[in-house]
Design an enzyme around this catalytic site. Structure first.
Site, mmCIF file in Angstrom:
data_model
loop_
_atom_site.group_PDB
_atom_site.id
_atom_site.type_symbol
_atom_site.label_atom_id
_atom_site.label_comp_id
_atom_site.label_asym_id
_atom_site.label_seq_id
_atom_site.Cartn_x
_atom_site.Cartn_y
_atom_site.Cartn_z
ATOM 1 C CD GLU A 173 2.544 -3.238 10.025
ATOM 2 O OE1 GLU A 173 1.341 -3.051 10.275
ATOM 3 O OE2 GLU A 173 3.205 -2.495 9.270
ATOM 4 C CG HIS A 250 7.220 3.078 6.706
ATOM 5 N ND1 HIS A 250 7.157 3.268 5.335
ATOM 6 C CD2 HIS A 250 6.741 1.840 6.940
ATOM 7 C CE1 HIS A 250 6.638 2.175 4.776
ATOM 8 N NE2 HIS A 250 6.382 1.300 5.728
ATOM 9 C CD GLU A 278 6.470 -2.279 4.819
ATOM 10 O OE1 GLU A 278 5.843 -1.246 5.133
ATOM 11 O OE2 GLU A 278 6.045 -3.427 5.047
ATOM 12 C CG ASP A 280 8.231 5.611 3.222
ATOM 13 O OD1 ASP A 280 8.393 5.606 4.459
ATOM 14 O OD2 ASP A 280 7.152 5.292 2.688
#
Ligand SMILES: *[C@@H]1O[C@H](CO)[C@@H](O)[C@H](O)[C@H]1NC(C)=O
Ligand SMILES: *[C@@H]1O[C@H](CO)[C@@H](O)[C@H](O)[C@H]1NC(C)=O
Ligand SMILES: *[C@@H]1O[C@H](CO)[C@@H](O)[C@H](O)[C@H]1NC(C)=O
Length: 364
Positions: A173, A250, A278, A280
């Site tokens: 990030e 995400h 990641e 979801d």
């Protein structure tokens, strides 16, 4: 201590003796909602059949996941999962809590599970602005001192797991949503040079690990993705080692970006691999039959985008059961983001993933 012993007991079980819990084994508190129907092959088997390296999950052994026998009996089924990412265990505050003093207890649990069960291991992460120990954030650094600390940290963790990690999220990030560099202790002290320093240190510590930069809001065409591509291009021009990009993914039910494939192709054109790291897809609570069906469509959309671009090596969900998802505490009012519900029932989202790996079309 108790948890370490219980982990040992689980890890000592031969992989072959761990059997899958039938999909219908547990009663669901959300029995009014639909569940998955796909029941032939597991998701990791389907990913392999589709030519991908893995379907896997982040696992958080700072939570009582490893001592939850139902969690482990499903997770340690290679048909379903073939990859592990430590959700927290290898983050700086856990793994180097004091300057130069490494604590590999939690990280080793993850790496040992990967070795014992032949799971692909993604190292997560090297340099990130969050979950730092206070000695990193509170020191009044000069550039020499922080560069030394970054090298010591990255070398310490990457060499510890050298030869066992498929890919490391070396830098996590680094960008703001508007495409500028995130201003944190690393950038403020070292400028963007901390990125190349971390990557070069990681390469020296494990020449065989794929070195990734991982970020969010780079999954779709936009300012931040363009900035990430520019960063990659600059690193390549400077001969800095960079092998892959992690697309966190995400997402929100009903709001999955429509430009995933076009964006992924742009990364492939840079000569890199990438991964969904990641995934979801959270929804507003309470869930409804409609939101479950939309979530199935949305999981399909993301996994199908990975299927459309061969540089996409695999898909990792950020935990697979709503029981341990980070979403409700981080996004109040939202939840149910995972393919399995909190009672370990497989949701329609599971079918969305399966249908995409099977190369089938989904009917909305
Ligand atoms: C290392 O981490 C483990 C797991 O969090 C903890 O139980 C242990 O006390 C730590 N060891 C030291 C020496 O701090
Ligand atoms: C930089 O910081 C280190 C400690 O981190 C210190 O030993 C060194 O003297 C400092 N160098 C300068 C030029 O201030
Ligand atoms: C970009 O975003 C960061 C973080 O929100 C902000 O501090 C910075 O001022 C923004 N820069 C521009 C040029 O908009």
């Amino acid at each position: 201590m108790q948890s370490a012993l219980a982990l040992f007991a689980l890890a000592a079980v031969s992989p072959l003796s761990v059997s899958a819990v039938p999909a219908t084994a547990t009663a669901s508190s959300s029995s009014a909602l639909p569940s998955a129907t796909s029941n032939v092959l597991g998701l990791n088997e389907l990913a392999h059949a589709a030519g991908k390296n893995y379907f896997g999950s982040a696992v958080d052994n700072t939570l009582p996941e490893f001592t939850d026998p139902t969690y482990m009996s499903i997770y340690l089924n290679w048909d379903q999962f073939g990859q592990i990412t430590p959700a927290n265990a290898m983050k700086w505050m856990y793994i180097e809590p004091e300057p130069g003093v490494f604590n590999f207890t939690l990280g080793n649990q993850i790496a040992d599970l990967a070795s014992d069960y032949d799971y692909v291991l993604r190292g997560h992460n090297g340099v990130w602005y969050s979950e730092l120990p206070s000695w990193v954030t509170s020191t009044d650094w000069n550039a020499t001192g922080l560069a030394y600390a970054v090298q010591r940290h990255v070398n310490g963790i990457v060499s510890q797991y050298a030869g066992r990690v498929y890919a490391w999220d070396v830098v996590n990030e680094p960008l703001n949503d508007n495409g500028t560099y995130r201003e944190d202790v690393f950038y403020d002290t070292l400028g963007a040079s901390y990125i190349s320093l971390a990557l070069e240190t990681a390469r020296a510590a494990d020449p065989n690990a794929k070195l990734y930069i991982n970020d969010y809001n780079i999954e779709y065409v936009g300012t931040k993705s363009t900035a990430m591509q520019d960063l990659i291009t600059q690193l390549q021009a400077d001969d800095v080692p960079i092998d892959g990009v992690g697309m966190e993914s995400h997402f929100i039910v009903g709001e999955v970006p429509t430009t995933l494939v076009e964006n992924f192709q742009a990364y492939e054109a840079l000569g890199l691999e990438f991964a969904i790291t990641e995934l979801d897809i959270r929804m507003e609570l309470p869930a409804t039959e409609e939101s479950y069906e939309q979530q199935k469509q949305d999981y399909y959309t993301v996994v199908n985008a990975c299927m459309q671009v061969s540089a996409c090596v695999g898909v990792t969900v950020w935990d697979w059961t709503d029981k341990y998802s980070w979403i409700p505490s981080s996004f109040p009012g939202y939840g149910d983001a995972c393919p399995w519900d909190a009672d370990y029932q497989r949701k329609p989202a599971y079918d969305g993933i399966a249908i995409a790996f099977e190369g089938q079309n989904i009917t909305a």
